[in-house]
Write an enzyme that holds these catalytic residues in place. Sequence first.
Site, PDB file in Angstrom:
ATOM      1  N   TYR A   1      20.033  15.410  28.228  1.00  0.00           N
ATOM      2  CA  TYR A   1      19.387  13.834  28.008  1.00  0.00           C
ATOM      3  C   TYR A   1      20.509  12.700  28.143  1.00  0.00           C
ATOM      4  O   TYR A   1      20.201  11.759  28.497  1.00  0.00           O
ATOM      5  CB  TYR A   1      18.762  13.765  26.557  1.00  0.00           C
TER       6      TYR A   1
ATOM      7  N   HIS B   1      17.919  25.553  26.810  1.00  0.00           N
ATOM      8  CA  HIS B   1      17.196  24.562  27.448  1.00  0.00           C
ATOM      9  C   HIS B   1      15.966  25.184  28.410  1.00  0.00           C
ATOM     10  O   HIS B   1      15.015  24.792  28.456  1.00  0.00           O
ATOM     11  CB  HIS B   1      17.728  23.424  27.868  1.00  0.00           C
TER      12      HIS B   1
ATOM     13  N   ASP C   1      15.526  15.347  18.107  1.00  0.00           N
ATOM     14  CA  ASP C   1      15.719  16.463  18.918  1.00  0.00           C
ATOM     15  C   ASP C   1      16.496  15.796  20.291  1.00  0.00           C
ATOM     16  O   ASP C   1      16.005  14.889  20.881  1.00  0.00           O
ATOM     17  CB  ASP C   1      14.315  16.970  19.772  1.00  0.00           C
TER      18      ASP C   1
ATOM     19  N   LYS D   1      20.388  21.188  22.763  1.00  0.00           N
ATOM     20  CA  LYS D   1      19.955  22.506  23.812  1.00  0.00           C
ATOM     21  C   LYS D   1      21.050  22.544  24.806  1.00  0.00           C
ATOM     22  O   LYS D   1      21.897  21.522  25.182  1.00  0.00           O
ATOM     23  CB  LYS D   1      18.893  22.118  24.433  1.00  0.00           C
TER      24      LYS D   1
END
Length: 290
Positions: free
Chosen positions: A52, A110, A47, A77
């Site tokens: 990120y 997200h 994931d 996301k």
Amino acid sequence: MKSINDTYTLSNGLEIPCLGFGTYNPTGGDNVEIILTAMECGYRYFDTASLYGTERALGEAVKKSGIARGDLFIASKAWIDEMGYEEVKQAFERTLNRLQTDYLDLYLIHWPRSAEDDTDWKEKGRETWRAMEELYEAGKIKGLGLSNFLPHHMDNILQNCKVKPVADQLELHPGYMQQAATAFCAENQVAVQAWSPLGRAKLLEDSLLLKMAAKYGKSPAQICLRYLLQKGMIPLVKATKAERMKQNADVFDFEIEKDDMWMLDCMPQTAWSGEHPDFAIPKVKSNFEQ
């Protein structure tokens, strides 16, 4: 479920592993090597997210691993500043480029709104979803999902969609189980995934979890993960060391007793991150340049 790669079947028929590896790494480090280590420990569900900054590292790790793309389940996301019909299509292409793949197994919105005073979040969510549906119908995404969507956010999508969401990622762990949101997901055949399943490590010193860990001969982390699995939820675990990765996967050889499950259900609020999709919205931008 007997191993980390046993699967659930989502509402659209997509098979998803029952335990995922989260790539968010706030402490830095060599993300490519961390992900390769996770692959060596048997993880196949990864994931990530544009927020990120690890999509490129995941793509490099997949390339170095030699594991066939079809043997992996990859989710990413779109962040707040990537929402909108044209915006999310562009964001999706950036994600594919960074991951060095031509499709995603799961693509999620997200976060449902950009600020507490965001008055057009419903329209923006609908337009984002419409674009994602087109990508799904084109075969570029195998499943569409949501992250941090509560019932009123999710209903905005459900009432206006052609393709239903198959999953919702929520902060879930003993002491913060969001019963209203998880019940709504169950009513609408939306699989529940748990981010921060260990309460950002705050639960590892909790007295109840320590007592249960001693009873079952497991660690507090393993109790948290087993609890979520027994509730039919998909934990997204994070670790940087092989020992912890293996420990997180070693949760299929015991069962928490009914009374203990109820005790965990009834814990007072504990280890909440403080993030809320209506009132405590992170003021950060996606990493377009990663």
